[in-house]
Motif scaffolding. Structure first.
Motif, PDB file in Angstrom:
ATOM      1  N   ARG B  68       0.877  -1.185   0.000  1.00 55.36           N
ATOM      2  CA  ARG B  68       0.000   0.000   0.000  1.00 55.36           C
ATOM      3  C   ARG B  68       0.910   1.231   0.000  1.00 55.36           C
ATOM      4  N   GLU B  69       1.528   1.462  -1.135  1.00 53.94           N
ATOM      5  CA  GLU B  69       2.464   2.586  -1.273  1.00 53.94           C
ATOM      6  C   GLU B  69       1.747   3.897  -1.572  1.00 53.94           C
ATOM      7  N   LYS B  70       0.555   3.789  -2.128  1.00 55.91           N
ATOM      8  CA  LYS B  70      -0.260   4.962  -2.432  1.00 55.91           C
ATOM      9  C   LYS B  70      -1.663   4.745  -1.910  1.00 55.91           C
ATOM     10  N   LYS B  71      -2.349   5.803  -1.559  1.00 47.68           N
ATOM     11  CA  LYS B  71      -3.709   5.688  -1.029  1.00 47.68           C
ATOM     12  C   LYS B  71      -4.647   5.062  -2.039  1.00 47.68           C
ATOM     13  N   GLU B  72      -4.393   5.332  -3.327  1.00 44.28           N
ATOM     14  CA  GLU B  72      -5.320   4.895  -4.368  1.00 44.28           C
ATOM     15  C   GLU B  72      -5.148   3.434  -4.764  1.00 44.28           C
ATOM     16  N   SER B  73      -4.040   2.822  -4.397  1.00 40.51           N
ATOM     17  CA  SER B  73      -3.691   1.533  -4.980  1.00 40.51           C
ATOM     18  C   SER B  73      -3.406   0.473  -3.915  1.00 40.51           C
ATOM     19  N   PHE B  74      -3.898  -0.739  -4.160  1.00 35.11           N
ATOM     20  CA  PHE B  74      -3.712  -1.836  -3.194  1.00 35.11           C
ATOM     21  C   PHE B  74      -3.572  -3.151  -3.978  1.00 35.11           C
ATOM     22  N   PRO B  75      -2.446  -3.378  -4.625  1.00 39.03           N
ATOM     23  CA  PRO B  75      -2.286  -4.586  -5.432  1.00 39.03           C
ATOM     24  C   PRO B  75      -2.106  -5.835  -4.578  1.00 39.03           C
ATOM     25  N   LEU B  76      -2.610  -6.935  -5.087  1.00 36.57           N
ATOM     26  CA  LEU B  76      -2.528  -8.243  -4.429  1.00 36.57           C
ATOM     27  C   LEU B  76      -1.685  -9.185  -5.286  1.00 36.57           C
ATOM     28  N   THR B  77      -0.673  -9.787  -4.688  1.00 37.21           N
ATOM     29  CA  THR B  77       0.130 -10.785  -5.377  1.00 37.21           C
ATOM     30  C   THR B  77      -0.228 -12.171  -4.864  1.00 37.21           C
ATOM     31  N   VAL B  78      -0.590 -13.036  -5.789  1.00 35.55           N
ATOM     32  CA  VAL B  78      -0.856 -14.431  -5.467  1.00 35.55           C
ATOM     33  C   VAL B  78       0.424 -15.191  -5.752  1.00 35.55           C
ATOM     34  N   THR B  79       1.039 -15.726  -4.720  1.00 38.76           N
ATOM     35  CA  THR B  79       2.339 -16.363  -4.896  1.00 38.76           C
ATOM     36  C   THR B  79       2.182 -17.857  -5.166  1.00 38.76           C
ATOM     37  N   SER B  80       3.282 -18.469  -5.524  1.00 44.54           N
ATOM     38  CA  SER B  80       3.267 -19.908  -5.790  1.00 44.54           C
ATOM     39  C   SER B  80       3.008 -20.715  -4.518  1.00 44.54           C
TER      40      SER B  80
END
Lengths: 114, 115
Positions: B68-80
């Motif tokens: 959560r580096e920016k207020k607008e963005s919340f990326p999700l990484t699905v790992t192996s």
């Protein structure tokens, strides 16, 4: 502990007849309660919400729900079902004790028979 | 128009690969959430963030990571490390008013399939 229980996983009604989708919650603090609707492969849309104001809440598309603290219930009703009401419905609770998170019931699938 | 945008709508991943799901909101909401939806199980919380540069694990965080580096963005990484990643993923945001959540606003979801 289960926070939200939707009592029916599937409900089937005829078009033009009343709809009742049942929801019971557990909360040790004054909760906020919501009903959301989801059509296939779509996001969730808010139908209505209770946040400690009037206990009878009116929402979109003719839906309403009544907050009954003594029964810990928040059942969703509609006087007359329409074909477009066929969807998945989720009851949701949020309260400060649990960090204001949203807790979802397992959903009720509504089928409307022509 | 204000709202939450998830991309892509459909995503295919080979086993053993990491993949990142995008979630962007222009509602100026502080809190953002990631949920996983499986048939008959409702929505289960993966991660949530109530402020920039801070996030907490939800009920099923294993095998997932967020930023959560920016207020607008919340990326999700699905790992192996996620053993059963095939599911429908929903991003949401909310705002607190008087210490209570008003409502959650949802994106349109990303359907991830592992092939």
């Amino acid at each position: 502990a289960q926070s939200v229980t939707q009592l029916d996983s599937h409900v089937s009604v005829s078009e033009g007849t009343p709809v009742l989708l049942r929801c019971n919650y557990s909360s040790s603090y004054s909760p906020s309660l919501f009903w959301y609707v989801q059509h296939p492969n779509k996001g969730l849309q808010l139908l209505l919400k209770y946040t400690s104001a009037a206990t009878l809440v009116k929402g979109i598309n003719g839906f309403e729900a009544e907050f009954k603290k003594s029964e810990t219930s928040f059942h969703l009703t509609k006087p007359s079902a329409h074909m477009s009401d066929a969807a998945e419905y989720f009851c949701v609770v949020s309260d400060r004790v649990r960090g204001n998170q949203f807790y979802f019931g397992t959903g009720t699938s509504l089928t409307v028979i022509p | 128009d204000g709202g939450i945008t998830q991309s892509p709508k459909y995503l295919f991943r080979k086993e053993g690969q990491n993949v990142t799901l995008s979630c962007e909101q222009n509602l100026n909401h502080d809190a953002m959430y990631w949920y996983r939806q499986d048939p008959g199980q409702g929505l289960r919380l993966i991660y949530y963030s109530q402020i920039v540069n801070d996030f907490q694990k939800g009920d099923i965080a294993e095998g997932y990571s967020v930023s959560r580096e920016k207020k607008e963005s919340f990326p999700l990484t699905v790992t192996s490390a996620q053993k059963n990643p095939t599911a429908f993923y929903l991003c949401a945001s909310s705002i607190l008013t008087g210490g209570r959540n008003t409502e959650a606003f949802f994106g349109q979801g990303t359907r991830l399939t592992v092939v």
